[in-house]
Design a protein around this motif. Structure first.
Motif, PDB file in Angstrom:
ATOM      1  N   LEU A  33       0.818  -1.212   0.000  1.00  0.00           N
ATOM      2  CA  LEU A  33       0.000   0.000   0.000  1.00  0.00           C
ATOM      3  C   LEU A  33       0.857   1.269   0.000  1.00  0.00           C
ATOM      4  O   LEU A  33       0.324   2.372   0.166  1.00  0.00           O
ATOM      5  CB  LEU A  33      -0.939   0.013   1.209  1.00  0.00           C
ATOM      6  CG  LEU A  33      -1.979  -1.115   1.272  1.00  0.00           C
ATOM      7  CD1 LEU A  33      -2.798  -0.998   2.556  1.00  0.00           C
ATOM      8  CD2 LEU A  33      -2.889  -1.089   0.054  1.00  0.00           C
ATOM      9  N   PRO A  52      -6.618  -0.456   0.910  1.00  0.00           N
ATOM     10  CA  PRO A  52      -6.548  -0.177  -0.525  1.00  0.00           C
ATOM     11  C   PRO A  52      -7.368   1.048  -0.914  1.00  0.00           C
ATOM     12  O   PRO A  52      -6.958   1.825  -1.782  1.00  0.00           O
ATOM     13  CB  PRO A  52      -7.119  -1.456  -1.150  1.00  0.00           C
ATOM     14  CG  PRO A  52      -6.830  -2.526  -0.153  1.00  0.00           C
ATOM     15  CD  PRO A  52      -7.002  -1.862   1.178  1.00  0.00           C
ATOM     16  N   ALA A  55      -5.442   4.130  -0.079  1.00  0.00           N
ATOM     17  CA  ALA A  55      -4.334   4.295  -1.017  1.00  0.00           C
ATOM     18  C   ALA A  55      -4.827   4.885  -2.332  1.00  0.00           C
ATOM     19  O   ALA A  55      -4.220   5.810  -2.888  1.00  0.00           O
ATOM     20  CB  ALA A  55      -3.643   2.950  -1.253  1.00  0.00           C
ATOM     21  N   VAL A  92      -3.058  -1.382  -6.563  1.00  0.00           N
ATOM     22  CA  VAL A  92      -2.589  -1.571  -5.192  1.00  0.00           C
ATOM     23  C   VAL A  92      -2.724  -3.028  -4.747  1.00  0.00           C
ATOM     24  O   VAL A  92      -2.451  -3.345  -3.592  1.00  0.00           O
ATOM     25  CB  VAL A  92      -3.347  -0.647  -4.208  1.00  0.00           C
ATOM     26  CG1 VAL A  92      -3.040   0.806  -4.502  1.00  0.00           C
ATOM     27  CG2 VAL A  92      -4.847  -0.908  -4.244  1.00  0.00           C
TER      28      VAL A  92
END
Length: 208
Positions: A33, A52, A55, A92
Motif C-alpha cells: 500500500l 486499498p 491508497a 494496489v
C-alpha cells in the motif's frame, strides 16, 4: 522481506524472476500500500494509507499535479492515465502491481540495454541493471522519458517492410525474416506496459 514466491508467481514473463527480485529490492517497496508522492525533487509528506481504498484516494488526490508511485514496484501511477477516473484499483493489489511493474520495467531495461549496445558480457549487466533502476526511479535515462518512449522490441516490429525480391538481393531469407517478425509480434502486446521480448539476463543475480 518480500516473499520471493509471490514475485516468481506474479512477475511478467518478459522479465526473469531473479531480475524482478533485484528490481524490487533496488527500486520498490516492501509495503503493497506504499504511496510515494513527489513534487519535483521534493517528497511530499502524506498520511500512510492502511487500506486499498485509502491508497486509491491518496493517489487520486495527487494524480495530475504530483508524481505518484504506488505499491511493491512503486509503479508510476500516471502512466497511460489522462484523468483520475481511469485509475485501476488493481494497482494496489500486490500480484497485479508486480505484474504491471515488472512488465514496464522490462521495457525500461531494454531501453538502457540498447543504449549500452545490447551487451551480452555478464560483467556489464549489473551496471545496466543499476542504470535501469535509476531510470525507473527518475523516469529518465540519457534525456529520454523512459515510460513514454517506444519499446526497442516494438521498433524491430515496425521497421519498414521490404519485398521478397529486395530481401533476396540483400542476401536475406524472406521466410526467416517473416518467421522472426511473427514471433516478435506474438511476444509483444500492443499495450506498452505488457510483455515484450524475453531477455536472457541469467548473468544477473546468479550465485557463484
Amino acid at each position: 522481506m518480500l516473499d520471493a514466491v509471490l514475485i516468481h508467481q506474479c512477475a511478467d514473463p518478459s522479465l526473469k524472476p531473479a531480475i524482478a527480485e533485484q528490481f524490487i529490492a533496488k527500486a520498490g517497496s516492501q509495503d503493497p500500500l506504499a504511496v510515494t508522492v513527489r513534487s519535483g525533487n521534493r517528497v511530499v509528506l502524506v498520511p500512510k494509507p492502511t487500506t486499498p481504498e485509502a491508497a486509491l484516494a491518496l493517489i487520486r488526490d495527487n494524480l495530475g499535479r504530483n508524481t505518484v508511485r504506488v505499491g511493491i514496484t512503486q509503479y508510476p501511477a500516471g502512466v497511460g492515465i489522462v484523468e483520475a477516473g481511469q485509475l485501476k484499483p488493481e494497482m494496489v493489489e500486490p500480484c497485479e502491481n508486480i505484474r504491471m511493474g515488472t512488465a514496464l520495467f522490462a521495457k525500461v531495461f531494454r531501453i538502457v540495454l540498447k543504449w549500452y549496445g545490447n551487451p551480452t558480457a555478464k560483467e556489464v549487466l549489473p551496471q545496466v541493471m543499476d542504470d535501469a533502476a535509476i531510470a525507473w526511479q527518475t523516469g529518465y535515462f540519457e534525456g529520454v522519458a523512459v515510460f513514454r518512449a517506444e519499446d526497442p522490441a516494438q521498433e524491430k516490429i515496425t521497421r519498414p517492410a521490404t519485398t521478397d525480391t529486395e530481401e533476396s538481393e540483400n542476401g536475406a531469407d524472406p521466410n526467416e525474416d517473416s518467421a522472426a517478425t511473427a514471433t516478435a509480434t506474438d511476444t509483444v502486446a500492443s499495450d506498452p506496459n505488457k510483455a515484450g521480448i524475453r531477455i536472457d539476463l541469467s548473468g544477473i543475480g546468479a550465485r557463484p
